[in-house]
Design an enzyme around this catalytic site. Structure first.
Site, PDB file in Angstrom:
ATOM      1  N   GLY A 149     -17.234 -10.598 -29.358  1.00  0.00           N
ATOM      2  CA  GLY A 149     -16.425 -11.680 -28.804  1.00  0.00           C
ATOM      3  C   GLY A 149     -16.447 -12.917 -29.674  1.00  0.00           C
ATOM      4  O   GLY A 149     -15.424 -13.589 -29.858  1.00  0.00           O
ATOM      5  N   ASP A 150     -17.607 -13.231 -30.241  1.00  0.00           N
ATOM      6  CA  ASP A 150     -17.728 -14.377 -31.150  1.00  0.00           C
ATOM      7  C   ASP A 150     -16.860 -14.171 -32.385  1.00  0.00           C
ATOM      8  O   ASP A 150     -16.241 -15.110 -32.896  1.00  0.00           O
ATOM      9  CB  ASP A 150     -19.177 -14.575 -31.573  1.00  0.00           C
ATOM     10  CG  ASP A 150     -20.130 -14.635 -30.389  1.00  0.00           C
ATOM     11  OD1 ASP A 150     -19.712 -15.082 -29.307  1.00  0.00           O
ATOM     12  OD2 ASP A 150     -21.298 -14.218 -30.550  1.00  0.00           O
TER      13      ASP A 150
END
Length: 303
Positions: A248-249
């Protein structure tokens, strides 16, 4: 400049063994140590895209030095507030079942908090700030409202990668991007979301509450970008899932970096999908070469 804010960074200590025998001596097969924290991950992936950023937040002790040394070795600028207590260590055990033991992190004093506020107050309208991850326990996630408001007062844009109430609170500051997954989106509104039309419907409610763009990640089922003008669906890309940590980052990094660089929302979405997918198929954060390889496979359709 893109700034990434990590209030509670960590050393992620990865331990691998066949199985864990509770109450016995266990010997690992292999281990790795990574500079952890959502904002730090964003900075590391931005560097792979040849996009500069400056990482900030709280750092302390020998564990904090490990993190700043890693960032320096990768050519990532840092402007951290040094704190009295050690940066935490998170232990992630990969065995027959995965187990995580996460540290609480340091206690942040009022003077240390003021140090970070001074950094944020010096930003300008030319800057974009990524706020992501949890806060040290003594501050609580409510501190983000204060820090984001201070940042917006400078004219800087913000990207907010949170869950639950922290995400909802951030919408008042019109973030450039929020990125819950479909389960987190459902939890916000008290519903179960599995079908694309329903996911789009509730993502639009985040737009109505202030977000400028919303990406909903759906793991192996693709990703959805919702803007005020249109919605776009990225088809899932097939591959061997190796790593959910940092995916997600990586998506946030790809989207934010390319949006700041090009101003093209759709192109930013494609790079976000490429970065997130590439990390999912990698042991650590994806390499620049692999991100570019995956980018060529990204297929996006307008809904």
């Amino acid at each position: 400049m893109i700034y990434t804010v990590t209030l509670n960074p960590s050393i992620d200590y990865i331990v691998r063994l066949d199985e864990v025998k509770v109450g016995s001596v266990n010997r690992m097969d292999s281990d790795d140590k990574f500079a952890g924290g959502k904002g730090i991950n964003v900075s590391r992936v931005l560097k792979r895209l040849d996009i500069d950023s400056k990482a900030t937040g709280f750092i302390g002790g020998f564990t904090g030095k490990f993190i700043t040394d890693i960032l320096a070795s990768e050519g990532i600028a840092g402007d951290f507030v040094q704190v009295a207590e050690d940066t935490r260590i998170n232990v992630k055990i990969k065995a027959d079942a995965e187990t995580e033991i996460n540290g609480a992190g340091p206690t942040i004093s009022p003077a240390e908090l003021d140090g970070l506020k001074k950094i944020l107050a010096a930003l300008t309208a030319a800057d974009t700030v990524v706020f992501a991850g949890s806060s040290p326990k003594n501050l609580g996630n409510a501190i983000y409202k204060e820090l984001i408001e201070l940042t917006r007062q400078t004219g800087a844009q913000v990207v907010c990668d949170f869950e639950g109430q922290t995400l909802i609170d951030s919408l008042a500051f019109e973030p450039v991007l929020v990125k819950p997954n479909n389960h987190e989106l459902g939890d916000i509104f008290g519903v179960t979301l599995t079908e694309l039309p329903d996911i789009e419907k509730y993502a639009r409610q985040l737009l109505e509450q202030g977000a400028q763009q919303v990406i909903i990640s759906m793991a192996g089922d693709g990703a959805l970008l919702v803007t005020k003008e249109a919605s776009y669906f990225a088809q899932p890309i097939k591959g061997q899932v190796k790593n959910s940590v940092g995916a997600g980052d990586s998506m946030v990094a790809g989207f934010t970096g390319k949006l700041v660089q090009t101003g093209d929302v759709l192109e930013a979405f494609k790079w976000g999908v490429a970065c997130g997918t590439a990390t999912t198929f990698s042991d650590d954060l994806a390499t620049a070469a692999y991100i570019k390889e995956i980018y060529e496979k990204v297929e996006v359709e307008k809904l």
